[in-house]
Design a protein around this motif. Structure first.
Motif, PDB file in Angstrom:
ATOM      1  N   ILE A 106       0.854  -1.193   0.000  1.00  0.00           N
ATOM      2  CA  ILE A 106       0.000   0.000   0.000  1.00  0.00           C
ATOM      3  C   ILE A 106       0.891   1.245   0.000  1.00  0.00           C
ATOM      4  CG2 ILE A 106      -1.987  -1.071   1.109  1.00  0.00           C
ATOM      5  CD1 ILE A 106      -0.171   1.154   3.313  1.00  0.00           C
ATOM      6  N   THR A 107       0.329   2.332  -0.503  1.00  0.00           N
ATOM      7  CA  THR A 107       1.007   3.628  -0.450  1.00  0.00           C
ATOM      8  C   THR A 107       0.103   4.572   0.326  1.00  0.00           C
ATOM      9  OG1 THR A 107       2.063   3.231  -2.582  1.00  0.00           O
ATOM     10  CG2 THR A 107       1.991   5.513  -1.817  1.00  0.00           C
ATOM     11  N   ILE A 108       0.684   5.280   1.289  1.00  0.00           N
ATOM     12  CA  ILE A 108      -0.078   6.189   2.139  1.00  0.00           C
ATOM     13  C   ILE A 108      -0.071   7.574   1.486  1.00  0.00           C
ATOM     14  CG2 ILE A 108      -0.240   7.233   4.418  1.00  0.00           C
ATOM     15  CD1 ILE A 108       1.238   4.675   5.458  1.00  0.00           C
ATOM     16  N   VAL A 109      -1.268   8.036   1.110  1.00  0.00           N
ATOM     17  CA  VAL A 109      -1.408   9.291   0.366  1.00  0.00           C
ATOM     18  C   VAL A 109      -2.484  10.171   0.999  1.00  0.00           C
ATOM     19  CG1 VAL A 109      -0.613   8.293  -1.830  1.00  0.00           C
ATOM     20  CG2 VAL A 109      -3.046   8.231  -1.244  1.00  0.00           C
ATOM     21  N   GLY A 110      -2.720  11.320   0.411  1.00  0.00           N
ATOM     22  CA  GLY A 110      -3.751  12.239   0.874  1.00  0.00           C
ATOM     23  C   GLY A 110      -5.143  11.720   0.563  1.00  0.00           C
ATOM     24  N   GLU A 111      -6.138  12.292   1.231  1.00  0.00           N
ATOM     25  CA  GLU A 111      -7.523  11.843   1.062  1.00  0.00           C
ATOM     26  C   GLU A 111      -8.025  11.997  -0.371  1.00  0.00           C
ATOM     27  OE1 GLU A 111      -8.737  14.337   4.471  1.00  0.00           O
ATOM     28  OE2 GLU A 111      -9.875  12.553   5.053  1.00  0.00           O
ATOM     29  N   ASP A 112      -7.529  12.999  -1.085  1.00  0.00           N
ATOM     30  CA  ASP A 112      -7.973  13.226  -2.458  1.00  0.00           C
ATOM     31  C   ASP A 112      -7.288  12.293  -3.454  1.00  0.00           C
ATOM     32  OD1 ASP A 112      -9.721  15.497  -1.936  1.00  0.00           O
ATOM     33  OD2 ASP A 112      -7.876  16.558  -1.414  1.00  0.00           O
ATOM     34  N   GLU A 113      -6.328  11.519  -2.992  1.00  0.00           N
ATOM     35  CA  GLU A 113      -5.548  10.651  -3.874  1.00  0.00           C
ATOM     36  C   GLU A 113      -5.867   9.170  -3.692  1.00  0.00           C
ATOM     37  OE1 GLU A 113      -1.250  12.248  -4.044  1.00  0.00           O
ATOM     38  OE2 GLU A 113      -2.006  12.811  -2.054  1.00  0.00           O
ATOM     39  N   THR A 114      -6.750   8.849  -2.773  1.00  0.00           N
ATOM     40  CA  THR A 114      -7.011   7.441  -2.485  1.00  0.00           C
ATOM     41  C   THR A 114      -7.525   6.711  -3.718  1.00  0.00           C
ATOM     42  OG1 THR A 114      -9.220   7.896  -1.658  1.00  0.00           O
ATOM     43  CG2 THR A 114      -7.461   7.824  -0.029  1.00  0.00           C
ATOM     44  N   ASP A 115      -7.036   5.508  -3.882  1.00  0.00           N
ATOM     45  CA  ASP A 115      -7.421   4.639  -4.997  1.00  0.00           C
ATOM     46  C   ASP A 115      -7.155   3.212  -4.510  1.00  0.00           C
ATOM     47  OD1 ASP A 115      -7.929   3.312  -7.340  1.00  0.00           O
ATOM     48  OD2 ASP A 115      -6.513   4.468  -8.551  1.00  0.00           O
ATOM     49  N   THR A 116      -8.122   2.661  -3.809  1.00  0.00           N
ATOM     50  CA  THR A 116      -7.957   1.360  -3.161  1.00  0.00           C
ATOM     51  C   THR A 116      -7.519   0.255  -4.118  1.00  0.00           C
ATOM     52  OG1 THR A 116      -9.589   2.046  -1.535  1.00  0.00           O
ATOM     53  CG2 THR A 116      -9.039  -0.283  -1.579  1.00  0.00           C
ATOM     54  N   PRO A 117      -8.106   0.141  -5.321  1.00  0.00           N
ATOM     55  CA  PRO A 117      -7.645  -0.924  -6.223  1.00  0.00           C
ATOM     56  C   PRO A 117      -6.146  -0.825  -6.559  1.00  0.00           C
ATOM     57  CG  PRO A 117      -9.738  -0.042  -7.001  1.00  0.00           C
ATOM     58  CD  PRO A 117      -9.279   0.840  -5.871  1.00  0.00           C
ATOM     59  N   ARG A 118      -5.600   0.389  -6.570  1.00  0.00           N
ATOM     60  CA  ARG A 118      -4.169   0.566  -6.844  1.00  0.00           C
ATOM     61  C   ARG A 118      -3.334   0.495  -5.567  1.00  0.00           C
ATOM     62  NH1 ARG A 118      -3.323   5.885  -9.516  1.00  0.00           N
ATOM     63  NH2 ARG A 118      -1.161   5.308  -9.226  1.00  0.00           N
ATOM     64  N   GLY A 119      -3.991   0.360  -4.423  1.00  0.00           N
ATOM     65  CA  GLY A 119      -3.262   0.264  -3.162  1.00  0.00           C
ATOM     66  C   GLY A 119      -2.927   1.607  -2.544  1.00  0.00           C
ATOM     67  N   HIS A 120      -3.551   2.684  -3.001  1.00  0.00           N
ATOM     68  CA  HIS A 120      -3.322   4.015  -2.444  1.00  0.00           C
ATOM     69  C   HIS A 120      -4.397   4.282  -1.398  1.00  0.00           C
ATOM     70  CE1 HIS A 120      -0.921   5.647  -6.112  1.00  0.00           C
ATOM     71  NE2 HIS A 120      -0.525   4.456  -5.740  1.00  0.00           N
ATOM     72  N   ILE A 121      -3.963   4.352  -0.119  1.00  0.00           N
ATOM     73  CA  ILE A 121      -4.919   4.557   0.970  1.00  0.00           C
ATOM     74  C   ILE A 121      -4.662   5.901   1.653  1.00  0.00           C
ATOM     75  CG2 ILE A 121      -5.207   2.084   1.342  1.00  0.00           C
ATOM     76  CD1 ILE A 121      -3.541   2.454   3.944  1.00  0.00           C
ATOM     77  N   SER A 122      -5.709   6.450   2.226  1.00  0.00           N
ATOM     78  CA  SER A 122      -5.623   7.731   2.920  1.00  0.00           C
ATOM     79  C   SER A 122      -4.762   7.612   4.171  1.00  0.00           C
ATOM     80  CB  SER A 122      -7.026   8.186   3.318  1.00  0.00           C
ATOM     81  OG  SER A 122      -6.953   9.256   4.239  1.00  0.00           O
ATOM     82  N   TRP A 123      -4.067   8.673   4.480  1.00  0.00           N
ATOM     83  CA  TRP A 123      -3.260   8.713   5.692  1.00  0.00           C
ATOM     84  C   TRP A 123      -4.126   8.617   6.939  1.00  0.00           C
ATOM     85  CZ3 TRP A 123      -3.614  12.829   9.204  1.00  0.00           C
ATOM     86  CH2 TRP A 123      -4.356  13.933   8.777  1.00  0.00           C
TER      87      TRP A 123
END
Length: 160
Positions: A106-123
């Motif tokens: 997973i990659t920890i990103v900002g709320e506007d960048e979340t994309d669960t299928p790509r593994g980008h989750i909100s901080w």
């Protein structure tokens, strides 16, 4: 949301600015033109182009207001400049293993960048909160929809 900081990566900020620009400079003027044309056709009560256009304008204006607030409160955090790359912080790409040794990244990103299928989750997500400050080899418990899981941090990476 008030004055709560909107933490965001440089790429996320660029994407948010582009979304605002596209709505304000491209889509909104097209809809305004359609509404103006439709209004000139007479009876507005049964004019689908006019009614749909007005509805779409309200939606665009709401989204522009939302994005403007997000941009106003944005705090750009460049993960590449993280001084301690041995621990999990905002912008980290983290590989974790569960009790059955199944790994996920997973990659920890900002709320506007979340994309669960790509593994980008909100901080602010429970998993990100549980991993904050962890180092490779650390075990962390996190409450997920499927129940509490014990996760081990296997790898941590930051962009160059």
């Amino acid at each position: 949301m008030g004055d709560t900081p909107n933490y965001i990566t440089p790429a996320g900020m660029k994407s948010l600015i582009e979304a605002h620009r596209a709505l304000f400079e491209v889509e909104r003027p097209k809809i305004v033109e359609i509404v103006s044309w439709a209004a000139g056709n007479g009876d507005r009560s049964e004019n689908g182009d006019y009614l749909y256009g007005r509805k779409r304008l309200r939606e665009i204006d709401r989204e522009l207001t939302r994005i403007s607030k997000r941009l106003k409160n944005a705090r750009v955090i460049d993960p590449a400049k993280q001084p301690d790359k041995s621990r999990v912080f905002f912008g980290a790409t983290v590989t974790v293993a569960d009790e059955d040794d199944r790994q996920r990244t997973i990659t920890i990103v900002g709320e506007d960048e979340t994309d669960t299928p790509r593994g980008h989750i909100s901080w602010r997500a429970p998993l990100a909160t549980a991993l904050k400050g962890a180092a490779i080899g650390d075990l962390r418990s996190v409450r997920l929809p499927g129940g509490v899981q014990e996760l081990e941090v296997v790898a941590i990476a930051y962009p160059q």
